[in-house]
Design a protein around this motif. Sequence first.
Motif, mmCIF file in Angstrom:
data_model
loop_
_atom_site.group_PDB
_atom_site.id
_atom_site.type_symbol
_atom_site.label_atom_id
_atom_site.label_comp_id
_atom_site.label_asym_id
_atom_site.label_seq_id
_atom_site.Cartn_x
_atom_site.Cartn_y
_atom_site.Cartn_z
ATOM 1 N N ARG A 108 -8.609 -2.875 0.575
ATOM 2 C CA ARG A 108 -9.428 -2.453 1.718
ATOM 3 C C ARG A 108 -8.592 -1.638 2.699
ATOM 4 N N ALA A 109 -7.385 -2.114 3.008
ATOM 5 C CA ALA A 109 -6.503 -1.395 3.936
ATOM 6 C C ALA A 109 -6.117 -0.026 3.377
ATOM 7 N N LEU A 110 -5.889 0.044 2.083
ATOM 8 C CA LEU A 110 -5.526 1.315 1.454
ATOM 9 C C LEU A 110 -6.685 2.308 1.510
ATOM 10 N N ILE A 111 -7.905 1.817 1.255
ATOM 11 C CA ILE A 111 -9.077 2.690 1.304
ATOM 12 C C ILE A 111 -9.270 3.241 2.717
ATOM 13 N N LEU A 112 -9.167 2.376 3.712
ATOM 14 C CA LEU A 112 -9.347 2.820 5.097
ATOM 15 C C LEU A 112 -8.261 3.810 5.504
ATOM 16 N N THR A 113 -7.047 3.588 5.011
ATOM 17 C CA THR A 113 -5.947 4.519 5.285
ATOM 18 C C THR A 113 -6.201 5.864 4.618
ATOM 19 N N ALA A 114 -6.658 5.828 3.362
ATOM 20 C CA ALA A 114 -6.865 7.061 2.602
ATOM 21 C C ALA A 114 -7.904 7.964 3.238
ATOM 22 N N VAL A 115 -8.938 7.361 3.847
ATOM 23 C CA VAL A 115 -9.987 8.162 4.482
ATOM 24 C C VAL A 115 -9.427 9.014 5.613
#
Length: 257
Positions: A108-115
Motif C-alpha cells: 500500500r505504501a509503495l503504491i501511494l508513493t508511486a502515484v
Amino acid sequence: MRNIPVAELDGLNRAVLAIGTDYPEDHLLIWHEHRRAQVLYAATGVMQVETDDGNWTIPTARAVLIPPMTRHQVTMTGVSTRSLYIEPAAVPWFPARCQAVDVSALLRALILTAVDMEPCYPEHSRDAAVAALILHELKTLTPLPLDLPLPSEPRLRSLCEEFLQKPGIHDPPARWCAALNISERTLARLFRSGTGLSFSQWRGRACILHSLQHLAAGLPVTRIAALLGYDNPAAYTAAFKKLLGRPPTAHKPQRTP
C-alpha cells in the motif's frame, strides 16, 4: 500522476506506471480494456468489477488484478483508485483471469508513493527502485474470495444478473427452475458447470459480496441482515466471517478523529 488517462502514458518505456483517480459518487466506468496488466486498488469506497465471466466486489484497501486486454467495466461507490499499469513482460506470472487480492501495508505504501512519482522516472534512481520493489511485492499477494463467477448459458446468466440487483439468502431454487422450465437437478448441474459452485454456495456468496456496499455506506449489521433475508444478524455475521475470514464490522468505514 493523478486524474489522467493511462493512454497518455502507455507508450513510456517504463515497466510500472502509477495513476491516482478520483471518481464521482456512483460512477460507472464503461466497458474498456488496457494493453498493460492493471492492479486496481481501492483507496476509498467499494468497486464492482465486471468481466464476461464474472464480477469482483473490491472493498476499501483491497485490489483486483486485471490481466492485459481483459474487457471490463467498473461501478464505483465513493471510490478513489490508485492503479498500477504494468508491462505484461514484467509480470509473466500474472493471472489469466481477474483476481481479488489483499494488499499488505508495505505494498500500500509503495503504491501511494508511486502515484506521486514522475511517470518517466530515471533508471537506477530511487523511483526506479520503488517500481522494482512493487514488482517483487506483487508476487506475494494473497488471493481473496471476492469473485462471483457468472455462467455463460444466456438464460441462467440473465437470472443471475437479475438476482444480483436484489439478492436474498432464502431465494428458493424452485423459483429459478420455474423461470427456466427445468428440474432442480438440472439447475444444480448448470450452476456447477457454469460457475464451479453449487446453487446455495453461489447464492450465499452473492449475498455476502453485495453486503460490502451496504457496509461501506455505514448501514448497521442488523439492517443489512434483514435486507438480505437472513434469519438474524448472527446468521449473517457467521456467513460473512466464513467467507471472508473477518466479521462485517471489520469492513465498516473507519472514521477519522
